[in-house]
Each structure stands twice: as C-alpha cells, then as structure tokens.
Design a protein around this motif. Sequence first.
Motif, PDB file in Angstrom:
ATOM      1  N   GLY A  14       0.801  -1.231   0.000  1.00 32.64           N
ATOM      2  CA  GLY A  14       0.000   0.000   0.000  1.00 32.64           C
ATOM      3  C   GLY A  14       0.827   1.271   0.000  1.00 32.64           C
ATOM      4  O   GLY A  14       0.293   2.356   0.245  1.00 32.64           O
ATOM      5  N   SER A  16       2.747   2.311  -2.633  1.00 35.34           N
ATOM      6  CA  SER A  16       3.036   2.776  -4.001  1.00 35.34           C
ATOM      7  C   SER A  16       1.939   2.295  -4.942  1.00 35.34           C
ATOM      8  O   SER A  16       1.221   1.332  -4.645  1.00 35.34           O
ATOM      9  CB  SER A  16       4.396   2.194  -4.424  1.00 35.34           C
ATOM     10  N   ILE A  18      -0.843   0.956  -7.307  1.00 37.26           N
ATOM     11  CA  ILE A  18      -2.241   0.524  -7.165  1.00 37.26           C
ATOM     12  C   ILE A  18      -2.640   0.420  -5.694  1.00 37.26           C
ATOM     13  O   ILE A  18      -3.727   0.838  -5.300  1.00 37.26           O
ATOM     14  CB  ILE A  18      -2.425  -0.834  -7.899  1.00 37.26           C
ATOM     15  N   LEU A  36       0.971  -1.138   3.926  1.00 34.11           N
ATOM     16  CA  LEU A  36       2.238  -1.768   4.265  1.00 34.11           C
ATOM     17  C   LEU A  36       3.121  -2.011   3.054  1.00 34.11           C
ATOM     18  O   LEU A  36       2.629  -2.306   1.953  1.00 34.11           O
ATOM     19  CB  LEU A  36       1.959  -3.124   4.947  1.00 34.11           C
ATOM     20  N   GLY A  37       4.415  -1.914   3.263  1.00 36.46           N
ATOM     21  CA  GLY A  37       5.406  -2.210   2.230  1.00 36.46           C
ATOM     22  C   GLY A  37       6.746  -2.370   2.929  1.00 36.46           C
ATOM     23  O   GLY A  37       6.856  -2.095   4.129  1.00 36.46           O
ATOM     24  N   SER A  39       9.908  -0.938   2.030  1.00 40.37           N
ATOM     25  CA  SER A  39      10.937   0.103   2.044  1.00 40.37           C
ATOM     26  C   SER A  39      10.550   1.341   2.854  1.00 40.37           C
ATOM     27  O   SER A  39       9.475   1.926   2.689  1.00 40.37           O
ATOM     28  CB  SER A  39      11.274   0.480   0.590  1.00 40.37           C
ATOM     29  N   LYS A  42       9.932   4.548   0.711  1.00 41.97           N
ATOM     30  CA  LYS A  42       8.590   4.683   0.116  1.00 41.97           C
ATOM     31  C   LYS A  42       7.578   5.094   1.181  1.00 41.97           C
ATOM     32  O   LYS A  42       6.678   5.895   0.930  1.00 41.97           O
ATOM     33  CB  LYS A  42       8.153   3.355  -0.511  1.00 41.97           C
ATOM     34  N   LYS A 107       5.579 -13.653  -5.491  1.00 41.44           N
ATOM     35  CA  LYS A 107       4.366 -12.821  -5.334  1.00 41.44           C
ATOM     36  C   LYS A 107       3.231 -13.701  -4.811  1.00 41.44           C
ATOM     37  O   LYS A 107       2.548 -13.345  -3.850  1.00 41.44           O
ATOM     38  CB  LYS A 107       3.976 -12.194  -6.680  1.00 41.44           C
ATOM     39  N   GLY A 175      -4.602  -4.211 -16.456  1.00 43.95           N
ATOM     40  CA  GLY A 175      -3.812  -4.239 -17.692  1.00 43.95           C
ATOM     41  C   GLY A 175      -2.512  -3.497 -17.432  1.00 43.95           C
ATOM     42  O   GLY A 175      -1.951  -3.598 -16.335  1.00 43.95           O
ATOM     43  N   ILE A 176      -2.065  -2.718 -18.409  1.00 42.47           N
ATOM     44  CA  ILE A 176      -0.818  -1.954 -18.222  1.00 42.47           C
ATOM     45  C   ILE A 176      -1.164  -0.655 -17.505  1.00 42.47           C
ATOM     46  O   ILE A 176      -1.944   0.155 -18.012  1.00 42.47           O
ATOM     47  CB  ILE A 176      -0.142  -1.662 -19.573  1.00 42.47           C
ATOM     48  N   THR A 179       2.593   2.845 -13.114  1.00 42.26           N
ATOM     49  CA  THR A 179       3.033   2.875 -11.708  1.00 42.26           C
ATOM     50  C   THR A 179       4.556   2.768 -11.669  1.00 42.26           C
ATOM     51  O   THR A 179       5.208   2.623 -12.703  1.00 42.26           O
ATOM     52  CB  THR A 179       2.459   1.689 -10.900  1.00 42.26           C
ATOM     53  N   MET A 181       6.193   0.356 -11.105  1.00 39.19           N
ATOM     54  CA  MET A 181       6.644  -0.907 -11.687  1.00 39.19           C
ATOM     55  C   MET A 181       7.384  -0.684 -13.008  1.00 39.19           C
ATOM     56  O   MET A 181       8.179  -1.502 -13.432  1.00 39.19           O
ATOM     57  CB  MET A 181       5.423  -1.806 -11.918  1.00 39.19           C
TER      58      MET A 181
HETATM   59  N1  LIG Z   1       1.369  -1.806 -12.994  1.00 34.61           N
HETATM   60  C1  LIG Z   1       0.937  -2.719 -13.835  1.00 34.61           C
HETATM   61  O1  LIG Z   1       0.930  -2.525 -15.072  1.00 34.61           O
HETATM   62  C2  LIG Z   1       0.418  -4.037 -13.335  1.00 34.61           C
HETATM   63  C3  LIG Z   1      -0.163  -4.896 -14.275  1.00 34.61           C
HETATM   64  C4  LIG Z   1      -0.648  -6.122 -13.846  1.00 34.61           C
HETATM   65  C5  LIG Z   1      -0.561  -6.476 -12.508  1.00 34.61           C
HETATM   66  N2  LIG Z   1       0.029  -5.625 -11.620  1.00 34.61           N
HETATM   67  C6  LIG Z   1       0.085  -6.058 -10.232  1.00 34.61           C
HETATM   68  O2  LIG Z   1      -0.463  -5.045  -9.424  1.00 34.61           O
HETATM   69  C7  LIG Z   1       0.110  -5.092  -8.111  1.00 34.61           C
HETATM   70  C8  LIG Z   1       0.577  -3.697  -7.726  1.00 34.61           C
HETATM   71  O3  LIG Z   1       1.607  -3.286  -8.628  1.00 34.61           O
HETATM   72  P1  LIG Z   1       1.959  -1.755  -8.871  1.00 34.61           P
HETATM   73  O4  LIG Z   1       2.006  -1.558 -10.338  1.00 34.61           O
HETATM   74  O5  LIG Z   1       1.095  -0.883  -8.026  1.00 34.61           O
HETATM   75  O6  LIG Z   1       3.473  -1.752  -8.355  1.00 34.61           O
HETATM   76  P2  LIG Z   1       4.281  -0.738  -7.412  1.00 34.61           P
HETATM   77  O7  LIG Z   1       3.884   0.678  -7.670  1.00 34.61           O
HETATM   78  O8  LIG Z   1       5.693  -1.120  -7.608  1.00 34.61           O
HETATM   79  O9  LIG Z   1       3.801  -1.115  -5.943  1.00 34.61           O
HETATM   80  C9  LIG Z   1       4.126  -2.335  -5.364  1.00 34.61           C
HETATM   81  C10 LIG Z   1       3.898  -2.249  -3.876  1.00 34.61           C
HETATM   82  O10 LIG Z   1       4.151  -3.540  -3.309  1.00 34.61           O
HETATM   83  C11 LIG Z   1       5.089  -3.389  -2.221  1.00 34.61           C
HETATM   84  N3  LIG Z   1       5.783  -4.661  -2.067  1.00 34.61           N
HETATM   85  C12 LIG Z   1       6.539  -5.313  -2.973  1.00 34.61           C
HETATM   86  N4  LIG Z   1       6.981  -6.465  -2.459  1.00 34.61           N
HETATM   87  C13 LIG Z   1       6.508  -6.540  -1.187  1.00 34.61           C
HETATM   88  C14 LIG Z   1       6.623  -7.487  -0.147  1.00 34.61           C
HETATM   89  N5  LIG Z   1       7.335  -8.616  -0.285  1.00 34.61           N
HETATM   90  N6  LIG Z   1       5.996  -7.239   1.029  1.00 34.61           N
HETATM   91  C15 LIG Z   1       5.270  -6.108   1.194  1.00 34.61           C
HETATM   92  N7  LIG Z   1       5.110  -5.173   0.244  1.00 34.61           N
HETATM   93  C16 LIG Z   1       5.731  -5.397  -0.940  1.00 34.61           C
HETATM   94  C17 LIG Z   1       5.954  -2.204  -2.665  1.00 34.61           C
HETATM   95  O11 LIG Z   1       6.681  -1.612  -1.612  1.00 34.61           O
HETATM   96  P3  LIG Z   1       8.172  -2.133  -1.248  1.00 34.61           P
HETATM   97  O12 LIG Z   1       8.907  -2.355  -2.539  1.00 34.61           O
HETATM   98  O13 LIG Z   1       8.739  -1.042  -0.416  1.00 34.61           O
HETATM   99  O14 LIG Z   1       7.999  -3.392  -0.474  1.00 34.61           O
HETATM  100  C18 LIG Z   1       4.854  -1.283  -3.163  1.00 34.61           C
HETATM  101  O15 LIG Z   1       4.166  -0.687  -2.079  1.00 34.61           O
HETATM  102  C19 LIG Z   1       1.254  -6.128  -8.196  1.00 34.61           C
HETATM  103  O16 LIG Z   1       0.769  -7.364  -7.696  1.00 34.61           O
HETATM  104  C20 LIG Z   1       1.508  -6.244  -9.692  1.00 34.61           C
HETATM  105  O17 LIG Z   1       2.020  -7.521 -10.036  1.00 34.61           O
HETATM  106  C21 LIG Z   1       0.507  -4.413 -12.003  1.00 34.61           C
END
Ligand SMILES: NC(=O)c1ccc[n+]([C@@H]2O[C@H](COP(=O)([O-])OP(=O)(O)OC[C@H]3O[C@@H](n4cnc5c(N)ncnc54)[C@H](OP(=O)(O)O)[C@@H]3O)[C@@H](O)[C@H]2O)c1
Length: 238
Positions: A14, A16, A18, A36-37, A39, A42, A107, A175-176, A179, A181
């Motif tokens: 939470g 960063s 989504i 929670l996360g 880092s 962040k 994941k 989808g895409i 973020t 990511m």
């Molecule tokens: N963006 C896209 O295009 C996309 C597409 C399809 C699916 N998704 C999925 O959507 C979800 C959210 O992605 P996002 O794009 O929002 O990515 P993001 O901006 O990188 O956010 C990821 C979040 O997860 C936390 N995190 C990562 N590993 C963790 C762990 N082991 N324990 C606790 N927190 C953790 C990160 O903080 P820390 O790194 O500080 O832990 C951050 O808060 C993911 O499951 C991703 O696979 C994203």
Amino acid sequence: MKDLEGKTVVVMGGTSGIGLATARQIEERGASVWALGRSAAKIEVAGKHNPKINFLALDTHDIPTLKQFLNQRAPIDHVVSAATGANRTMAPFMEQTDEQFREAFDKFWGYCNVIRQCVPFLAKNASITLVSGTPARKCVPGMSSVSCVGSAVEALTRALALELAPIRVNAVAPGIIDTAMFDHFGDNKSTIFEQMSQNIPLRRVGQAEEVASAIVLTLCNNFMTGTTIDVDGGQLLP
Ligand SMILES: NC(=O)c1ccc[n+]([C@@H]2O[C@H](COP(=O)([O-])OP(=O)(O)OC[C@H]3O[C@@H](n4cnc5c(N)ncnc54)[C@H](OP(=O)(O)O)[C@@H]3O)[C@@H](O)[C@H]2O)c1
C-alpha cells in the motif's frame, strides 16, 4: 461517501502504485487504513502526502511479523494484497533458469502468507482482494512466469471463495498501469507506453486510481465473491 466508516482495512503493498491509490480511496470512504510495504523510503514519501493513512514496514514473506501485526489490528474488515513481492525475469521460457521462473512465484507465496495469517483475525462479513494481471489470460512471449503467477492468483481466488465463505475473496486484474513498476524505463517511459498502447482498444495505459476503484467495489459489494474484475482498457478482447 463514507460507506467504510468504522472499518479497519489492511493494504499490503500500500505504499506505491495501485495499493497506495486503493489505500487513499478507502481512507476517503471513512475507514481506518493500514498500508504496508518493505521500504522505509517509500513509506516516508507516501506518509508525507497521506497523513491520515497509517504506513508501516512489513514484508509479505515475514510470517511472524505479519501474524503479530494482524493480531494487533483484529478484527480486520478487509484485506487487500497488491504487493508485487517478487523479482520477475522477462525472458522466453527456454532462456530462463528454473530459479528465475520460481522466483516470480514469490508474489503468489506472499499472497498465500497474507491470507493464511489474516483469516483468524478477520471480522464478520470480511473480504480479501488480490491483484492478478492481464497476462494471466492473455500472454505475450517472454511473460510466461508472470502469466502463470497471475493464473495462480485467479485460481486461488475462486478456490478460496468456496473454502473461506462467508469471507468473500475476489481479484482484480489490471492491464498496463502507469506505476513505479515501470520506473526502470526512465525517460523513455511515455514513449514506451505509447507503443504499448497501440494494442489496447482504449489506446492508452491505465492509472492506479482506475484499478483502485475496482478494488474498492469488491470491498463494498457484499454479494461479490470468487470474481476477477478486469481493468485493462479492453486489452483482453480478441
Ligand atoms: N502496474 C501494472 O501494469 C500491473 C499490471 C498487472 C498487474 N500488476 C500487479 O499489481 C500489483 C501492484 O503493482 P503496482 O504496479 O502498483 O506496483 P508498485 O507501484 O511497484 O507497488 C508495489 C507495492 O508492493 C510493495 N511490495 C513489494 N513487495 C513486497 C513485499 N514482499 N511485502 C510487502 N510489500 C511489498 C511495494 O513496496 P516495497 O517495494 O517497499 O515493499 C509497493 O508498495 C502487483 O501485484 C503487480 O504484479 C501491475
């Protein structure tokens, strides 16, 4: 609308993207939110801009700390797991090592940890929402591990909706989405997004807030369970 007034909601991942957008929308609806996360950096940035959200460092793979945290917050009304939680190797299947392929599943194991640890501490009428992704059902070459992980998340959603009922379990498949990511694209991010958008019917990538509003729907609609909602600009269409 304050339809989540008095509720306690935990958003894993939470800090960063989504997850953070979801935490914001949930807080605006009146809930007490724990985001929670891992880092600290962040958390510091997110905390500065969102003083009403409770941010905390926690890793989905650290089971004892996860359990302790959830116990302290009980009873919890809704849990969202949006953590990425894994290193992904984007490469053709035959060019990946077993280790790289397995690593992508961190994941999924993180999501399993969150579910196992949270269920004993959930309130009546609770829900769990997971995040999969479009590649679960429409893969492109080089994304086999991501596709398998997404499929596993969606299959687990359906299985647990049956096993854990009346706790509701749903997934949202983005989808895409623009973020962090994709921060590794650096200055080329917008150009690459433009190229990627050519194959999306809405001709653009999505925003974290657009996925967050679908996640919030799964919390608030008490008759939804076992469902995966696609938020992808039509990317899954043939
Ligand atoms: N963006 C896209 O295009 C996309 C597409 C399809 C699916 N998704 C999925 O959507 C979800 C959210 O992605 P996002 O794009 O929002 O990515 P993001 O901006 O990188 O956010 C990821 C979040 O997860 C936390 N995190 C990562 N590993 C963790 C762990 N082991 N324990 C606790 N927190 C953790 C990160 O903080 P820390 O790194 O500080 O832990 C951050 O808060 C993911 O499951 C991703 O696979 C994203």
